[in-house]
Design an enzyme around this catalytic site. Structure first.
Site, PDB file in Angstrom:
ATOM      1  N   ASP A 126     -15.410  14.144  18.426  1.00  0.00           N
ATOM      2  CA  ASP A 126     -16.644  13.917  17.668  1.00  0.00           C
ATOM      3  C   ASP A 126     -16.840  15.086  16.712  1.00  0.00           C
ATOM      4  O   ASP A 126     -16.764  16.244  17.110  1.00  0.00           O
ATOM      5  CB  ASP A 126     -17.813  13.835  18.657  1.00  0.00           C
ATOM      6  N   HIS A 133     -27.581  17.325   8.858  1.00  0.00           N
ATOM      7  CA  HIS A 133     -27.718  17.355  10.319  1.00  0.00           C
ATOM      8  C   HIS A 133     -27.367  18.740  10.870  1.00  0.00           C
ATOM      9  O   HIS A 133     -28.088  19.294  11.702  1.00  0.00           O
ATOM     10  CB  HIS A 133     -26.807  16.295  10.943  1.00  0.00           C
ATOM     11  N   GLU A 198     -27.487   9.737  18.655  1.00  0.00           N
ATOM     12  CA  GLU A 198     -26.874  10.215  17.425  1.00  0.00           C
ATOM     13  C   GLU A 198     -26.217   9.022  16.747  1.00  0.00           C
ATOM     14  O   GLU A 198     -25.329   8.385  17.324  1.00  0.00           O
ATOM     15  CB  GLU A 198     -25.842  11.320  17.709  1.00  0.00           C
ATOM     16  N   GLU A 200     -23.750   7.374  14.326  1.00  0.00           N
ATOM     17  CA  GLU A 200     -22.484   7.841  13.754  1.00  0.00           C
ATOM     18  C   GLU A 200     -21.583   6.661  13.421  1.00  0.00           C
ATOM     19  O   GLU A 200     -21.786   5.539  13.891  1.00  0.00           O
ATOM     20  CB  GLU A 200     -21.746   8.737  14.765  1.00  0.00           C
ATOM     21  N   ASP A 232     -23.808   8.356  19.942  1.00  0.00           N
ATOM     22  CA  ASP A 232     -23.381   9.471  20.796  1.00  0.00           C
ATOM     23  C   ASP A 232     -24.609  10.019  21.514  1.00  0.00           C
ATOM     24  O   ASP A 232     -25.210  11.007  21.102  1.00  0.00           O
ATOM     25  CB  ASP A 232     -22.716  10.540  19.902  1.00  0.00           C
ATOM     26  N   ARG A 236     -30.354  16.780  25.162  1.00  0.00           N
ATOM     27  CA  ARG A 236     -30.531  18.034  24.419  1.00  0.00           C
ATOM     28  C   ARG A 236     -30.821  19.227  25.319  1.00  0.00           C
ATOM     29  O   ARG A 236     -30.454  20.356  24.983  1.00  0.00           O
ATOM     30  CB  ARG A 236     -31.674  17.886  23.404  1.00  0.00           C
ATOM     31  N   GLN A 239     -27.528  20.201  26.894  1.00  0.00           N
ATOM     32  CA  GLN A 239     -26.685  20.740  25.827  1.00  0.00           C
ATOM     33  C   GLN A 239     -27.086  22.172  25.456  1.00  0.00           C
ATOM     34  O   GLN A 239     -26.243  23.060  25.342  1.00  0.00           O
ATOM     35  CB  GLN A 239     -26.804  19.825  24.596  1.00  0.00           C
ATOM     36  N   LYS A 252     -23.121  15.584  26.544  1.00  0.00           N
ATOM     37  CA  LYS A 252     -22.667  14.499  25.676  1.00  0.00           C
ATOM     38  C   LYS A 252     -21.566  13.641  26.314  1.00  0.00           C
ATOM     39  O   LYS A 252     -21.032  12.750  25.647  1.00  0.00           O
ATOM     40  CB  LYS A 252     -22.144  15.069  24.354  1.00  0.00           C
ATOM     41  N   THR A 256     -21.049   7.202  25.589  1.00  0.00           N
ATOM     42  CA  THR A 256     -20.984   7.068  24.132  1.00  0.00           C
ATOM     43  C   THR A 256     -20.799   5.580  23.867  1.00  0.00           C
ATOM     44  O   THR A 256     -19.833   4.984  24.347  1.00  0.00           O
ATOM     45  CB  THR A 256     -19.780   7.858  23.560  1.00  0.00           C
ATOM     46  N   GLU A 359     -34.127  15.557  15.334  1.00  0.00           N
ATOM     47  CA  GLU A 359     -34.479  15.845  13.938  1.00  0.00           C
ATOM     48  C   GLU A 359     -35.727  15.067  13.513  1.00  0.00           C
ATOM     49  O   GLU A 359     -36.597  15.599  12.834  1.00  0.00           O
ATOM     50  CB  GLU A 359     -33.325  15.468  13.013  1.00  0.00           C
TER      51      GLU A 359
HETATM   52  O1  LIG Z   1     -25.248  22.776  16.400  1.00  0.00           O
HETATM   53  C1  LIG Z   1     -25.094  22.533  17.605  1.00  0.00           C
HETATM   54  O2  LIG Z   1     -25.020  23.435  18.432  1.00  0.00           O
HETATM   55  C2  LIG Z   1     -24.998  21.157  18.105  1.00  0.00           C
HETATM   56  C3  LIG Z   1     -24.856  20.086  17.358  1.00  0.00           C
HETATM   57  C4  LIG Z   1     -24.821  18.708  17.852  1.00  0.00           C
HETATM   58  O3  LIG Z   1     -25.322  18.341  18.896  1.00  0.00           O
HETATM   59  C5  LIG Z   1     -24.213  17.721  16.990  1.00  0.00           C
HETATM   60  C6  LIG Z   1     -23.025  16.966  17.512  1.00  0.00           C
HETATM   61  O4  LIG Z   1     -22.833  16.481  18.606  1.00  0.00           O
HETATM   62  C7  LIG Z   1     -22.099  16.586  16.460  1.00  0.00           C
HETATM   63  C8  LIG Z   1     -22.699  15.551  15.609  1.00  0.00           C
HETATM   64  O5  LIG Z   1     -22.887  14.452  16.087  1.00  0.00           O
HETATM   65  O6  LIG Z   1     -22.989  15.837  14.428  1.00  0.00           O
HETATM   66 CA   LIG Z   2     -22.310  13.563  18.005  1.00  0.00          CA
HETATM   67 MG   LIG Z   3     -21.175  11.247  23.789  1.00  0.00          MG
END
Ligand SMILES: O=C(O)/C=C/C(=O)CC(=O)CC(=O)O
Ligand SMILES: [Ca+2]
Ligand SMILES: [Mg+2]
Length: 427
Positions: A126, A133, A198, A200, A232, A236, A239, A252, A256, A359
């Site tokens: 990914d 973003h 997400e 995508e 996706d 958060r 993460q 993540k 998916t 966002e």
């Molecule tokens: O900037 C970060 O630490 C994390 C970013 C994301 O969660 C984005 C990601 O999974 C990739 C995407 O889908 O753009």
């Molecule tokens: Ca993603």
């Molecule tokens: Mg995923």
């Protein structure tokens, strides 16, 4: 930029409304449970599905039983000459009325069938290719630092995901459990409190490479078959606590979702657009200034509980899919049939074009109102549907279908963990 073909695809004799996104300009491939309860390959045409597994056996003048297994795997591996040969045959069958009698028996009403994961997902990667973003997430995850990390404009940043948890649209998404850290610094274990989406696009690899081989920018079409929609799902809170120093892991990897239909790249030729300017100039293996470089004018719509919350556009993505593939193989890592690489969250410059809830609600500070109430992140029972279309030849629209998922609560924690309350935290 390649020239846009302007020939109008023939009308199909299959009855459908004239602006149907699954008209003969599209012909996406999927897998469904056939009348014999086995997987069959199907092609969507209007509100019907052509049972390609059976039709190919009966009608194609070839010994090659490309679709017998009911998944796209063998067809994907067969490569561009076969992809084009099969598409030409399908257009003839579905647009030349002299085939009506022989092909009609293989058409099924689409709403009667249940769709399956269309191909065996080999590896899943990914990317992170939307500048808007990446800058938004940088501001939220790393306040006080520059929004983009120093490497972001030098390479398409990505991570390797979990192929085994890629699921077809409609599969419920169980709220993941895991570790999270509160603002006060306490570490607890429990269901994610910040479950997100997400929006995508996913690119599906057909033709593999050998170890040590690289895929140059202009070899993209020799390897990549088509495109699907991807959600996706992202926890958060999990993460944010786990991702330093190795990147996303459990936040993540739990699910998916992909759309059941894979749209061939050949259906998206009229959707090609020039990518945005890049500054600084990328290193040679990523420098597409001398190539016929293209992005795709795919327009997405994200709905939460039936209300549109965002309309992201893919055309502005900073890195193209060809650059992502070149980057993914520059170290000699091989490709396998069924590799799936996703674009990264598609977010535009405006608030109503952001592809994730983190966002859209600015880290939960600006709730949205949707059927079911106010939302920052997802509640159990919420349903997310992502749909998309792109320009087709001569004013038609090419549909990418939809990717849909409903959030289910997690099962109770295992009994041996004892009373969960001390570490479970609250929802
Ligand atoms: O900037 C970060 O630490 C994390 C970013 C994301 O969660 C984005 C990601 O999974 C990739 C995407 O889908 O753009
Ligand atoms: Ca993603
Ligand atoms: Mg995923």
């Amino acid at each position: 930029m390649p020239t846009r073909p302007t020939t109008r695809p023939s009308r199909s004799w299959v009855p459908m409304r004239p602006d149907h996104p699954f008209g003969p300009q599209t012909l996406p491939y999927g897998s469904f449970t056939g009348p014999d309860s086995l997987p069959h390959v199907g092609v969507a045409i209007g509100d019907h599905i052509l049972d390609v597994t059976v039709a190919w056996r009966m009608l194609a003048v070839t010994d090659e039983d490309l679709f017998a297994a009911g998944s796209l795997d063998r067809f994907l591996a067969a490569g561009p000459a076969t992809w084009s040969h099969v598409r030409t045959a399908l257009i003839e069958w579905l647009c030349d009325a002299s085939y009506r009698e022989s092909v009609s028996p293989f058409l099924l009403p689409a709403h009667d069938v249940s769709m399956l994961l269309p191909f065996t997902v080999a590896d899943y990667a990914d990317f992170y290719a939307s500048e808007h973003h990446a800058a938004n997430l940088g501001r939220m995850f790393r306040p006080g630092s520059k929004p983009l990390t120093p490497n972001w404009k030098h390479m398409p940043i990505g991570y390797h995901g979990r192929a085994g948890t890629v699921v077809v649209s409609g599969t419920p998404v169980i709220r993941p459990r895991g570790q999270r850290r509160s603002a006060a610094g306490d570490v607890t274990v429990g269901p994610s409190l910040r479950l997100d989406i997400e929006a995508e696009l996913g690119f599906v690899v057909g033709v593999p490479t050998a170890m040590g081989e690289t895929v140059a920018l202009d070899d993209f079409d020799s390897h990549v078959f088509g495109v699907c929609l991807v959600n996706d799902w992202s926890a958060r809170d999990l993460q944010a606590w786990e991702y330093v120093p190795l990147g996303p892991f459990l936040g993540k990897s739990f699910a998916t979702s992909v759309s059941p239909w894979v749209v061939p790249l050949s259906a998206l030729r009229s959707a090609r657009v020039a990518p945005p300017p890049r500054d600084p100039k990328p290193v040679p293996y990523l420098d597409d200034s001398q190539e016929a470089a293209w992005g795709l004018d795919v327009r997405l719509e994200v709905a939460l509980n039936g209300t549109t919350i965002s309309e992201p556009g893919f055309a502005q993505m900073y890195w193209t899919a060809a650059q992502q593939l070149a980057h993914m193989t520059v170290n000699g890592a091989r490709l396998r049939t069924g590799d799936l690489f996703a674009s990264g969250t598609i977010s535009g410059p405006t608030k109503d074009s952001r592809g994730s809830l983190i966002e859209l609600t600015w880290n939960g500070l600006e709730p949205l109102t949707v059927p079911g109430g106010r939302r920052t992140f997802l509640e159990d029972g919420d349903e997310v549907v992502i749909t998309a279309t792109a320009p087709g030849p001569a004013g038609t629209r090419v549909g990418l279908g939809e990717v849909r998922g409903t959030v289910l609560p997690p099962p109770a924690p295992p009994a041996r963990s004892g009373a969960p309350s001390a570490h479970e935290g609250t929802r």
